[in-house]
Design a protein around this motif. Sequence first.
Motif, PDB file in Angstrom:
ATOM      1  N   VAL A   1       0.841  -1.208   0.000  1.00  0.00           N
ATOM      2  CA  VAL A   1       0.000   0.000   0.000  1.00  0.00           C
ATOM      3  C   VAL A   1       0.874   1.255   0.000  1.00  0.00           C
ATOM      4  CG1 VAL A   1      -1.743   1.302   1.264  1.00  0.00           C
ATOM      5  CG2 VAL A   1      -1.917  -1.182   1.127  1.00  0.00           C
TER       6      VAL A   1
ATOM      7  N   GLN B   1      -6.203   3.963   1.833  1.00  0.00           N
ATOM      8  CA  GLN B   1      -6.175   2.563   2.268  1.00  0.00           C
ATOM      9  C   GLN B   1      -5.037   2.298   3.245  1.00  0.00           C
ATOM     10  OE1 GLN B   1      -7.322  -0.435  -0.984  1.00  0.00           O
ATOM     11  NE2 GLN B   1      -6.940   1.441  -2.166  1.00  0.00           N
TER      12      GLN B   1
ATOM     13  N   TYR C   1     -12.334   4.500   0.651  1.00  0.00           N
ATOM     14  CA  TYR C   1     -11.044   3.816   0.652  1.00  0.00           C
ATOM     15  C   TYR C   1     -10.486   3.624   2.055  1.00  0.00           C
ATOM     16  CZ  TYR C   1     -11.031   3.646  -4.368  1.00  0.00           C
ATOM     17  OH  TYR C   1     -11.358   3.345  -5.673  1.00  0.00           O
ATOM     18  N   ASN C   2     -10.879   4.447   3.017  1.00  0.00           N
ATOM     19  CA  ASN C   2     -10.596   4.121   4.419  1.00  0.00           C
ATOM     20  C   ASN C   2     -11.236   2.794   4.789  1.00  0.00           C
ATOM     21  OD1 ASN C   2     -10.565   7.378   6.124  1.00  0.00           O
ATOM     22  ND2 ASN C   2      -8.900   6.181   5.293  1.00  0.00           N
TER      23      ASN C   2
ATOM     24  N   GLN D   1     -12.201   0.451   2.746  1.00  0.00           N
ATOM     25  CA  GLN D   1     -11.560  -0.617   1.977  1.00  0.00           C
ATOM     26  C   GLN D   1     -10.263  -1.057   2.645  1.00  0.00           C
ATOM     27  OE1 GLN D   1     -12.804  -2.224  -0.875  1.00  0.00           O
ATOM     28  NE2 GLN D   1     -11.112  -3.622  -0.365  1.00  0.00           N
ATOM     29  N   GLY D   2      -9.532  -0.105   3.235  1.00  0.00           N
ATOM     30  CA  GLY D   2      -8.304  -0.456   3.934  1.00  0.00           C
ATOM     31  C   GLY D   2      -8.560  -1.385   5.106  1.00  0.00           C
TER      32      GLY D   2
ATOM     33  N   ASN E   1      -9.262  -4.734   3.697  1.00  0.00           N
ATOM     34  CA  ASN E   1      -8.031  -5.367   3.215  1.00  0.00           C
ATOM     35  C   ASN E   1      -7.321  -6.131   4.332  1.00  0.00           C
ATOM     36  OD1 ASN E   1      -8.470  -4.075   0.753  1.00  0.00           O
ATOM     37  ND2 ASN E   1      -6.940  -2.478   1.115  1.00  0.00           N
TER      38      ASN E   1
ATOM     39  N   TYR F   1      -5.244  -7.044  -1.143  1.00  0.00           N
ATOM     40  CA  TYR F   1      -5.086  -5.661  -1.597  1.00  0.00           C
ATOM     41  C   TYR F   1      -4.974  -5.662  -3.115  1.00  0.00           C
ATOM     42  CZ  TYR F   1      -2.874  -1.152  -2.611  1.00  0.00           C
ATOM     43  OH  TYR F   1      -2.572   0.072  -3.146  1.00  0.00           O
TER      44      TYR F   1
ATOM     45  N   ARG G   1     -19.026  -1.870   4.143  1.00  0.00           N
ATOM     46  CA  ARG G   1     -18.463  -1.409   2.875  1.00  0.00           C
ATOM     47  C   ARG G   1     -19.578  -0.956   1.927  1.00  0.00           C
ATOM     48  NH1 ARG G   1     -14.357  -4.789  -0.987  1.00  0.00           N
ATOM     49  NH2 ARG G   1     -16.174  -6.157  -1.073  1.00  0.00           N
TER      50      ARG G   1
END
Length: 418
Positions: free
Chosen positions: A41, A84, A302-303, A305-306, A309, A315, A351
């Motif tokens: 990342v 992420q 995307y926070n 999504q991180g 992950n 990822y 999500r």
Amino acid sequence: MKTFSRTALASAVVSSLFSVNVYATTPTDVVTHYADLAHAVFDDAHQSAQSLNTAIDKFITSPSNKTLNEAKTAWLAARVPYQQSEVFRFGNAVVDDWEGQLNAWPLDEGLIDYVAGDYQYELGNAGAVANIVSNKSVQVGTEKLDVSQITPELLASLNELGGSEANVATGYHAIEFLLWGQDLNGTKSGAGERPYTDFASGSACTNGNCDRRGDYLKAAAELLVSDLAWMEGQWSAKAQDNYRETLLAEPAKNGLRKMLFGMGSLSLGELAGERMKVALEANSTEDEHDCFSDNTHNSHYYNEQGIYNVMTGTYARLDGSKVTGPSLLDLVKEKDAGAAEKIMTDFDNARSKVFALVESAEKNDQHFDQLIAPSNAAGNKLVNNAISALVEQTRSIEKVAATVGVDNLSPDTADHQF
């Protein structure tokens, strides 16, 4: 301005990773793969910052609507991997101590450049209207600072000038402000509309000091690249005496705790609390994360999504390759497959609810600053739904902790009540 395809995002939301390959694994394997994820990342964040720096060079050299839009597109693309990366922040002091120079917000943008006449800033902040672009010296209290030469080192030294956290001189949001300018639309549609001529030469220059404005933008971009290069190195398996080496030398349970605390704190105190609840309850566009560009919906997504992950050990890299490996989900499945399924249901729901903010912006032109308007009941509900789903996701993170033997996780609430 898009940084990704809507098809790809929609596919990411509807595809549950509960069916990914289960790795026969140990806590040590999971923590090692966590370090691999972090490196991937931050490597992507560094590469995208380099691309942004290149686009900014092109814009400063040849200012035009085209080159400005290319720089904006590069900024939006750079946010995708960086957001992420924030899941690695709260559990790892090396990231948390470093993060403010790259992503601190909200900021008193009058520290950096010109602002509207009705600009409202943090009361008592002596640096809030310093306007470094227009002035070669800055007076803060009894101290007079020489800012005649704008360099990355100078900008880094000006963060939290005069003791105010609102004095943010560097990072993504300083660059965002210089590219977009203030968003003066309040809770109505529209982002910042800075003209490219703010960076033009000679008589074509608007709002004065175009050369210094370009110097500032360039210095901020160079600092972003060097900061991300340093953090990429902290997670690299090829480097020695770095943070990765320290993390992997600790007992594996310590690593699991850092993973889970980081996930839970980002999910609850930061994303649900500081980034959504604060802005919604105050109906305040000043508390919107990417407030100049109206990109907040993507930063929130995307926070989330991180967090996803780290839970799943996956990822999607910028080059299209996939990083996969032993995960927290694998550890839970080995102990309680039923609990793992319920946990992933909560993760998928969170999500999906955060992605609804992206859909609102992309399909309905209702961005986050419009959703939090006091008169927008439907928009408020979308944000509240996302907050509720993040709270439930955090409960599932605590279940993961209990299942893998991490006691008393206590994710950071940032003093919010949920």
